[in-house]
Write a protein that holds these residues in place. Structure first.
Motif, PDB file in Angstrom:
ATOM      1  N   SER A 250     -10.168  -0.550  -3.241  1.00  0.00           N
ATOM      2  CA  SER A 250      -9.387   0.030  -2.009  1.00  0.00           C
ATOM      3  C   SER A 250      -7.880  -0.777  -2.234  1.00  0.00           C
ATOM      4  O   SER A 250      -7.948  -1.990  -2.769  1.00  0.00           O
ATOM      5  CB  SER A 250      -9.941  -0.332  -0.662  1.00  0.00           C
ATOM      6  N   ARG A 251      -6.876  -0.562  -1.370  1.00  0.00           N
ATOM      7  CA  ARG A 251      -5.678  -1.293  -1.518  1.00  0.00           C
ATOM      8  C   ARG A 251      -4.924  -1.112  -0.328  1.00  0.00           C
ATOM      9  O   ARG A 251      -5.136  -0.289   0.331  1.00  0.00           O
ATOM     10  CB  ARG A 251      -4.876  -0.869  -2.654  1.00  0.00           C
ATOM     11  N   VAL A 252      -4.113  -2.105  -0.083  1.00  0.00           N
ATOM     12  CA  VAL A 252      -3.419  -2.228   1.224  1.00  0.00           C
ATOM     13  C   VAL A 252      -1.824  -2.677   0.916  1.00  0.00           C
ATOM     14  O   VAL A 252      -1.746  -3.804   0.470  1.00  0.00           O
ATOM     15  CB  VAL A 252      -4.004  -2.963   2.595  1.00  0.00           C
ATOM     16  N   GLN A 253      -0.873  -1.998   1.467  1.00  0.00           N
ATOM     17  CA  GLN A 253       0.218  -2.504   1.128  1.00  0.00           C
ATOM     18  C   GLN A 253       0.834  -3.523   1.999  1.00  0.00           C
ATOM     19  O   GLN A 253       0.513  -3.163   3.075  1.00  0.00           O
ATOM     20  CB  GLN A 253       1.504  -1.254   0.868  1.00  0.00           C
ATOM     21  N   GLU A 254       1.301  -4.695   1.578  1.00  0.00           N
ATOM     22  CA  GLU A 254       1.884  -5.604   2.491  1.00  0.00           C
ATOM     23  C   GLU A 254       3.179  -5.347   2.917  1.00  0.00           C
ATOM     24  O   GLU A 254       3.891  -5.320   2.189  1.00  0.00           O
ATOM     25  CB  GLU A 254       1.694  -7.063   1.752  1.00  0.00           C
TER      26      GLU A 254
END
Length: 228
Positions: A46-50
């Motif tokens: 998974s990924r989350v943009q900062e």
């Protein structure tokens, strides 16, 4: 005017002092186990943009040893920096990777830095400086765990570890720039804008797509001289 100048000097000294303290206390890097490509042995989960502020980005880069060896914080185009935190699977467990895509103001060079929460076969930080020209991506510098190697062309320094003080590393020094493949592989980057922004997007959001879509035209080798 004089007060502003004194304030600027104070801030600069404070930043230099903070960086110096950070470097002194910076933990030692682990030992790299062989010539490893972290993206070949990890799996994205998974990924989350900062959404960092420009001040936060500046401080992060100003206190990152690997970045200082490639560029300076004031050379960065902060309006288009992209930072993404990934959860990845490695060796049967989930760890995180902070991916930073950093375009410079000259609109030609892009720096990518990847920081892993746990070493991947000894790799804690890996970094590259790219020159994007027409449909070709050139690697101008490459780094593993703080050992940065500037490259003016496709370097062929070694063929085995015996040729080096520590380890012989292989790298791809020139790739074909396949934008349609990267956009297809990483749909989130299809609306990033011009090719340079697409490249920054792919480096951070879908670095596995960069590895898979851009065919290596020429390989080189370099001696990694930083032993733990």
């Amino acid at each position: 005017m004089r007060r502003r100048a004194l304030l600027a000097v104070f801030v600069a000294l404070l930043l230099v002092g903070a960086y110096g303290a950070y470097v002194v206390s910076y933990p030692k890097y682990p030992e790299v186990k062989g010539c490893v490509n972290p993206f070949a042995i990890t799996k994205p989960v998974s990924r989350v943009q900062e959404n960092w502020s420009k001040a936060h980005m500046f401080f992060k880069l100003a206190t990152t040893r690997d970045f200082w060896k490639l560029a300076k914080p004031w050379d960065v185009d902060y309006s288009h920096v992209k930072i993404v935190k990934h959860t990845i699977e490695y060796d049967g467990e989930r760890i995180t990777m902070l991916a930073m895509g950093i375009p410079l103001k000259d609109k030609k060079h892009v720096i990518a830095i990847y920081e892993f929460s746990k070493p991947v076969q000894g790799v804690k930080v890996t970094s590259k400086e790219f020159l994007v020209h027409n449909e070709t991506i050139f690697v101008r510098a490459i780094g593993v765990n703080g050992d940065i190697k500037p490259l003016s062309d496709c370097t062929h320094e070694c063929s085995s570890d015996a040729d080096c003080g520590f380890m012989c590393m292989q790298y791809c020094c020139r790739r074909s720039y396949n934008i349609p493949c990267m956009i297809s592989c990483c749909g989130a980057c299809g609306f990033a804008g011009d090719p340079a922004r697409v490249f920054v997007c792919v480096l951070t959001i879908c670095p596995w797509c960069y590895e898979g879509c851009n065919e290596c035209v020429e390989y080189g080798s370099w001696c990694m001289d930083l032993a733990p």
